[in-house]
Design an enzyme around this catalytic site. Structure first.
Site, PDB file in Angstrom:
ATOM      1  N   GLY A   1       4.298  -1.737 -59.278  1.00  0.00           N
ATOM      2  CA  GLY A   1       4.118  -2.783 -60.211  1.00  0.00           C
ATOM      3  C   GLY A   1       5.172  -3.695 -59.834  1.00  0.00           C
ATOM      4  N   ASN A   2       5.248  -5.042 -60.620  1.00  0.00           N
ATOM      5  CA  ASN A   2       6.016  -5.913 -60.278  1.00  0.00           C
ATOM      6  C   ASN A   2       6.636  -6.809 -61.614  1.00  0.00           C
ATOM      7  OD1 ASN A   2       4.606  -8.677 -60.649  1.00  0.00           O
ATOM      8  ND2 ASN A   2       3.377  -7.748 -59.362  1.00  0.00           N
ATOM      9  N   ARG A   3       7.632  -7.243 -61.416  1.00  0.00           N
ATOM     10  CA  ARG A   3       8.512  -7.819 -62.389  1.00  0.00           C
ATOM     11  C   ARG A   3       7.951  -9.123 -63.276  1.00  0.00           C
ATOM     12  NH1 ARG A   3      12.771  -4.382 -62.675  1.00  0.00           N
ATOM     13  NH2 ARG A   3      13.358  -3.367 -60.643  1.00  0.00           N
TER      14      ARG A   3
END
Lengths: 239, 239
Positions: free
Chosen positions: B46-48
């Site tokens: 995932g990413n932020r």
């Protein structure tokens, strides 16, 4: 006799103002949520744990009068009122926070700690097109549950782990119980179609040295109350 | 003259009941949030991205009278009222949802789409200890922004991308503008210490063929309103 008294007391509902202080004077460490293992400053490896079950356990233990330290990875849940909450991101941070919170009477490892982290974390965002798609080499994370279950002297009297499995739940959970050295494993299925990750209900097995209990499908709050009751009984037996 | 009228109208505040319907009759597709690229049934990359900026843009465009289709990855935000919201997880799902939503007058790609996905996704949870830590081979995901910006015939009249960079923001954002073929890039820094990812405020650059505008630090809602106003001006010029 203590056990009988606790079991009688448990017939009262969790919300009742007469709910007994089953865990009064007990210090309980609960871990919850996923860990995020960074790839670079924006990307990470995560998992689908919502933290609902772990947070519900912390809340229930607070309600039962325990001194609760909740060590949680990134979740979209409010801190349970009355618990001391330590927010972490990575497995290494969770390990350090648990170490700092010990000793305790009980350790309940509900977090879905990442088994692996990325070997080399980039300090800058990895850019596309620089030499094609990257390959991520992973390295094993510490096994926080096994470390606590196998620690010397101030080992918590009761150590409870979770096993989220897509296949062979009972066998995998039993094997985890032995391998980790913990006292109980809550086994739950995360096969697709189940509501374990992110959902409100949970259908679990409690696996201990004495065998396997199948609990019916119930809310995560109800699983938490039943687990806290079980913990009170076990602590009364052991300490 | 239209542009002047819009710019005069913009001097009214966003919350004013007199706020003009700058985008009435326009169909606007907005993407928002991260994508999650599965490793196995429980783990993902995932990413932020929190989705706050993309959702704020969708909300602002609804407020400006547009017909808004919001295609969003997994976020902890409510659906913006009045938008048609399509929930997706992966980059491939986002690509399909955007294709299904086209044609449109404008495409605003605020999502942090994963550049790569895992080449071979396991159907079962990968177990620890089976042959050591795994290595994840990644493959490139489709470039949704470039695909829309470079598509034939029913290309949206205005295509806006985002560039989240830890270093060399202006150079990287300018290069992205040319490479992707879009009309504007909103550049923002995600270096550590910035509030871009997950925060309430944002300090951005607007980069177009005519140069770089530095916008002061403001709320994500204010960035959204200013971008929607810019979009209205550009649509009036181009169509």
């Amino acid at each position: 006799a203590i056990v009988d008294a606790i079991e009688r007391a448990l017939s009262k509902t969790a919300d009742s103002p007469e709910r007994p202080s089953l865990l009064a004077g007990r210090r309980v460490i609960v871990t919850s949520g996923p860990t995020y293992e960074p790839i670079d400053p924006v990307r990470f490896i995560g998992n689908r744990s919502s933290g609902r079950q772990g947070h519900a356990i912390a809340q229930s233990a607070v309600g039962a009068g325990a001194n609760v330290i909740l060590v949680t990875g990134p979740v979209a849940l409010p801190d349970p009122p009355g618990a001391t909450v330590v927010h972490v991101e990575t497995a290494l941070e969770m390990q350090a926070a648990v170490a700092a919170a010990l000793p305790a009477d009980a350790f309940i490892a509900a977090a879905a700690v990442a088994d692996w982290r990325v070997e080399r974390v980039d300090n800058e965002k990895i850019k596309k097109g620089e030499g094609g798609a990257p390959t991520l080499r992973l390295v094993e994370n510490p096994d926080i549950l096994a470390e606590v279950a196998k620690m010397n002297k101030p080992r918590p009297a009761v150590v409870i782990g979770f096993a989220a499995e897509t296949n062979h739940l009972v066998d995998n959970a039993k094997s985890k119980l032995l391998r980790k050295g913990c006292d109980f494993i809550i086994g739950n299925s995360v096969a697709s179609g189940t509501t374990t990750f992110g959902g409100e209900t949970n259908e679990v097995l409690l696996i201990g040295a004495e065998g396997v209990e199948r609990w019916p499908s119930m809310s995560k709050a109800a699983v938490a109350d039943r687990l806290v009751a079980k913990l009170a009984v076990e602590l009364a037996k052991r300490s």
